[in-house]
Design a protein around this motif. Structure first.
Motif, PDB file in Angstrom:
ATOM      1  N   GLN A 183     111.431  82.154  -7.203  1.00  0.00           N
ATOM      2  CA  GLN A 183     111.611  82.786  -8.664  1.00  0.00           C
ATOM      3  C   GLN A 183     113.366  83.692  -8.140  1.00  0.00           C
ATOM      4  O   GLN A 183     113.811  83.741  -9.286  1.00  0.00           O
ATOM      5  CB  GLN A 183     111.001  84.200  -8.579  1.00  0.00           C
ATOM      6  CG  GLN A 183     109.595  83.575  -8.445  1.00  0.00           C
ATOM      7  CD  GLN A 183     108.523  83.315  -7.575  1.00  0.00           C
ATOM      8  OE1 GLN A 183     109.289  82.866  -6.959  1.00  0.00           O
ATOM      9  NE2 GLN A 183     106.941  82.803  -7.447  1.00  0.00           N
ATOM     10  N   LEU A 227     106.677  87.869 -19.314  1.00  0.00           N
ATOM     11  CA  LEU A 227     107.372  86.572 -18.357  1.00  0.00           C
ATOM     12  C   LEU A 227     106.261  85.178 -19.504  1.00  0.00           C
ATOM     13  O   LEU A 227     104.618  85.778 -19.759  1.00  0.00           O
ATOM     14  CB  LEU A 227     107.527  86.288 -16.986  1.00  0.00           C
ATOM     15  CG  LEU A 227     108.651  87.172 -16.800  1.00  0.00           C
ATOM     16  CD1 LEU A 227     108.744  86.927 -15.242  1.00  0.00           C
ATOM     17  CD2 LEU A 227     109.548  87.273 -17.268  1.00  0.00           C
ATOM     18  N   ARG A 248     120.412  92.675 -17.584  1.00  0.00           N
ATOM     19  CA  ARG A 248     120.815  91.388 -17.919  1.00  0.00           C
ATOM     20  C   ARG A 248     121.361  90.732 -16.962  1.00  0.00           C
ATOM     21  O   ARG A 248     121.561  89.438 -16.964  1.00  0.00           O
ATOM     22  CB  ARG A 248     121.208  91.170 -19.397  1.00  0.00           C
ATOM     23  CG  ARG A 248     122.224  89.898 -20.032  1.00  0.00           C
ATOM     24  CD  ARG A 248     120.763  89.747 -20.355  1.00  0.00           C
ATOM     25  NE  ARG A 248     119.743  88.190 -20.182  1.00  0.00           N
ATOM     26  CZ  ARG A 248     119.136  87.875 -19.889  1.00  0.00           C
ATOM     27  NH1 ARG A 248     117.765  88.251 -20.985  1.00  0.00           N
ATOM     28  NH2 ARG A 248     118.524  86.719 -18.826  1.00  0.00           N
ATOM     29  N   LEU A 260     118.824  89.619 -13.997  1.00  0.00           N
ATOM     30  CA  LEU A 260     118.456  88.419 -14.457  1.00  0.00           C
ATOM     31  C   LEU A 260     119.250  87.208 -14.425  1.00  0.00           C
ATOM     32  O   LEU A 260     119.065  85.905 -13.903  1.00  0.00           O
ATOM     33  CB  LEU A 260     117.506  88.220 -15.855  1.00  0.00           C
ATOM     34  CG  LEU A 260     116.483  88.928 -15.668  1.00  0.00           C
ATOM     35  CD1 LEU A 260     116.099  89.987 -16.978  1.00  0.00           C
ATOM     36  CD2 LEU A 260     115.683  88.223 -14.878  1.00  0.00           C
ATOM     37  N   ASP A 261     120.955  87.152 -15.004  1.00  0.00           N
ATOM     38  CA  ASP A 261     121.145  85.909 -15.516  1.00  0.00           C
ATOM     39  C   ASP A 261     121.706  85.720 -13.428  1.00  0.00           C
ATOM     40  O   ASP A 261     122.075  84.519 -13.528  1.00  0.00           O
ATOM     41  CB  ASP A 261     122.842  86.731 -15.268  1.00  0.00           C
ATOM     42  CG  ASP A 261     122.551  86.811 -16.782  1.00  0.00           C
ATOM     43  OD1 ASP A 261     122.019  86.359 -17.260  1.00  0.00           O
ATOM     44  OD2 ASP A 261     123.843  87.138 -17.872  1.00  0.00           O
ATOM     45  N   PRO A 302     117.289  83.178 -12.355  1.00  0.00           N
ATOM     46  CA  PRO A 302     118.121  82.805 -13.649  1.00  0.00           C
ATOM     47  C   PRO A 302     116.864  82.436 -14.429  1.00  0.00           C
ATOM     48  O   PRO A 302     116.765  81.832 -15.535  1.00  0.00           O
ATOM     49  CB  PRO A 302     118.903  81.904 -13.453  1.00  0.00           C
ATOM     50  CG  PRO A 302     118.877  81.766 -11.790  1.00  0.00           C
ATOM     51  CD  PRO A 302     118.344  83.336 -11.366  1.00  0.00           C
ATOM     52  N   ARG A 303     115.980  81.425 -13.782  1.00  0.00           N
ATOM     53  CA  ARG A 303     114.286  80.893 -14.319  1.00  0.00           C
ATOM     54  C   ARG A 303     113.436  82.211 -15.067  1.00  0.00           C
ATOM     55  O   ARG A 303     112.697  81.330 -15.302  1.00  0.00           O
ATOM     56  CB  ARG A 303     113.782  80.557 -13.400  1.00  0.00           C
ATOM     57  CG  ARG A 303     114.600  79.349 -12.539  1.00  0.00           C
ATOM     58  CD  ARG A 303     113.546  78.645 -11.815  1.00  0.00           C
ATOM     59  NE  ARG A 303     114.233  77.794 -10.474  1.00  0.00           N
ATOM     60  CZ  ARG A 303     114.531  77.616  -9.774  1.00  0.00           C
ATOM     61  NH1 ARG A 303     113.260  77.897  -9.070  1.00  0.00           N
ATOM     62  NH2 ARG A 303     115.171  76.991  -8.832  1.00  0.00           N
ATOM     63  N   ALA A 304     113.647  83.273 -14.990  1.00  0.00           N
ATOM     64  CA  ALA A 304     112.738  83.943 -15.615  1.00  0.00           C
ATOM     65  C   ALA A 304     112.990  84.689 -17.102  1.00  0.00           C
ATOM     66  O   ALA A 304     114.370  84.736 -17.121  1.00  0.00           O
ATOM     67  CB  ALA A 304     112.958  85.666 -15.078  1.00  0.00           C
ATOM     68  N   ASN A 305     112.725  84.283 -18.075  1.00  0.00           N
ATOM     69  CA  ASN A 305     113.293  84.496 -19.677  1.00  0.00           C
ATOM     70  C   ASN A 305     112.367  85.146 -20.312  1.00  0.00           C
ATOM     71  O   ASN A 305     111.236  84.444 -20.681  1.00  0.00           O
ATOM     72  CB  ASN A 305     112.939  82.819 -20.127  1.00  0.00           C
ATOM     73  CG  ASN A 305     114.275  81.976 -19.486  1.00  0.00           C
ATOM     74  OD1 ASN A 305     115.405  82.672 -19.803  1.00  0.00           O
ATOM     75  ND2 ASN A 305     114.204  80.727 -19.094  1.00  0.00           N
ATOM     76  N   VAL A 311     109.996  87.103 -22.358  1.00  0.00           N
ATOM     77  CA  VAL A 311     109.710  86.744 -24.462  1.00  0.00           C
ATOM     78  C   VAL A 311     109.967  88.115 -24.972  1.00  0.00           C
ATOM     79  O   VAL A 311     110.041  88.593 -26.200  1.00  0.00           O
ATOM     80  CB  VAL A 311     108.256  86.286 -24.552  1.00  0.00           C
ATOM     81  CG1 VAL A 311     108.597  84.724 -24.468  1.00  0.00           C
ATOM     82  CG2 VAL A 311     107.115  86.828 -23.667  1.00  0.00           C
TER      83      VAL A 311
END
Ligand SMILES: Cc1cc2nc3c(=O)[nH]c(=O)nc-3n(C[C@H](O)[C@H](O)[C@H](O)COP(=O)(O)OP(=O)(O)OC[C@H]3O[C@@H](n4cnc5c(N)ncnc54)[C@H](O)[C@@H]3O)c2cc1C
Length: 380
Positions: free
Chosen positions: A127, A224, A294, A297-298, A302-305, A307
């Protein structure tokens, strides 16, 4: 009504202190301005990290060792799980003060901490994304505490031992009357032989002259779609020291079972936010608050999107040197004790601070020593 001790503020430190005082047979009154627990002070957010390889200063380690024992004792007393052991990952530049300080404490006190190769981390916790030259440490004996169960549990063990607890009652003023303390609240007057001030971010209102700073902090829960990949043991507690923004930290999916806790994984930036007043804190979430998450996460997940993201504000209270303050209040002939400045890392110490405060009102010498947290160092 006269009490041996009144405890002002029943959040983290006050609730635990009532329990330890009553356990020693003292006649205790604890007063809280809101409900127990509540989400307007420094204990909001459901979970808190606990660890021993303390980068903040090795002097905290003996207190932590005692605290771990006392958390276990409290679990046995209440029959509840308060501590969830997940291990903690520390990621950062080899020169990071967080990684260096953690290693120093672990060496000084023989705390198990492993240095991991980047490849091992990527295989076990894919992750995270981080630069190849970074160091990674793993402290297996760390995890998180359940905040609300801890605070209500301490209040329950306090009342079972005979303490009186008042909620929705605000302490407006107190006065040293020579042989006792007179306390005025929004409801009544009380007297006590001793007063303990554990008012968190509101401590300044009850102690003229202490140089405390209250800051606004923002927490986020990331909802997530693949949350099972962020559940323990697939995901641990973690610290990541970004060289520009400071230290981020986070948790695996929470096991508190509290239906009011937002779903998702919780994370935050552990840097002092804007200075504020606890009664006028800006609890609106700003564009800049969201940008902090942000950024993280970037770069690092980076794989965490997510919702959706749920945000919440909380407060740190700082002494000028950012260490805790636990001492008698000057000019009160040892009748008043203050415990404050717990900033962003005090929760895990609640039972040991409670034990120390109990010792101070009984005139005992604390063991382990908390002398490094005394007022003397602040040169007021
Ligand atoms: C976002 C965030 C993340 C954190 N993460 C961690 C972590 O991972 N690990 C960790 O160990 N620590 C962590 N901390 C720090 C920890 O939560 C605090 O150090 C701790 O909660 C402080 O406890 P306290 O008793 O001083 O304050 P509080 O828990 O806020 O208690 C003070 C109480 O006094 C009451 N009060 C104040 N004035 C009055 C009055 N006049 N009359 C009656 N009642 C009054 C308040 O209502 C409040 O309930 C974090 C803190 C924050 C904000």
């Amino acid at each position: 009504m006269h009490y041996d001790v009144i405890v002002a503020g029943l959040g983290t430190m006050g609730a635990a202190t009532c329990s330890y005082l009553a356990g020693r047979g003292l006649k205790v009154l604890g007063i809280e301005q809101f409900d127990i627990p509540h989400d307007l002070g420094s204990h909001s957010g459901f979970t808190r990290i606990i660890r021993k390889a303390y980068y903040e200063h090795p002097d905290y380690v003996p207190l932590l060792q005692r605290s771990y024992d006392l958390w276990r004792q409290q679990e046995q007393k209440t029959g509840q799980t308060l501590y969830h052991e997940t291990g903690i990952l520390y990621l950062g530049e080899p020169s990071s003060s967080v990684l260096r300080g953690s290693l120093e404490s672990s060496r000084l006190y023989d705390i198990p901490v492993e240095k991991w190769e980047g490849g091992k981390v990527r295989a076990r916790y894919p992750q995270f994304h981080f630069p190849a030259h970074w160091d990674v440490l793993w402290e297996p004996g760390a995890g998180y505490l359940d905040v609300n169960k801890s605070i209500t549990g301490f209040c329950n063990t306090a009342t079972e031992a005979g303490a009186e607890i008042h909620t929705r009652e605000k302490i407006e003023a107190w006065k040293d009357q020579g042989d006792h303390i007179l306390l005025k609240t929004s409801r009544s007057h009380y007297t006590a032989s001793r007063l303990i001030l554990t008012a968190g971010p509101w401590t300044r209102d009850l102690t003229a002259g202490l140089p405390l700073r209250v800051t606004r902090q923002v927490l986020a829960w990331l909802q997530l779609p693949d949350l099972e990949r962020y559940d323990y043991p697939a995901f641990p507690c973690w610290f990541l020291h970004d060289p520009d923004q400071g230290m981020y930290y986070g948790f695996p999916v929470s096991r508190t079972g509290d239906p009011s806790e937002p779903r998702g994984i919780k994370m935050a930036l552990h840097m002092p936010g804007d200075t504020g007043d606890p009664d006028r804190l800006d609890r609106e979430i700003r564009k800049e608050d969201k940008a902090i998450f942000r950024y993280f996460l970037d770069r690092y997940m980076p794989r965490a999107n997510p919702v959706s993201i749920h945000y919440k504000t909380c407060m740190y209270t700082y002494c000028p040197d950012e260490h805790f303050l636990v001492d008698y209040l000057p000019g009160t002939d040892r009748k008043v004790v203050v415990a404050c400045g717990f900033s962003g890392h005090g929760f895990k110490f609640a039972p040991v601070i409670a034990e120390i405060l109990t010792g101070l009102v009984l005139g005992e010498t604390p063991n382990p020593s908390a002398a490094f947290l005394s007022l003397k160092r602040l040169d007021l």
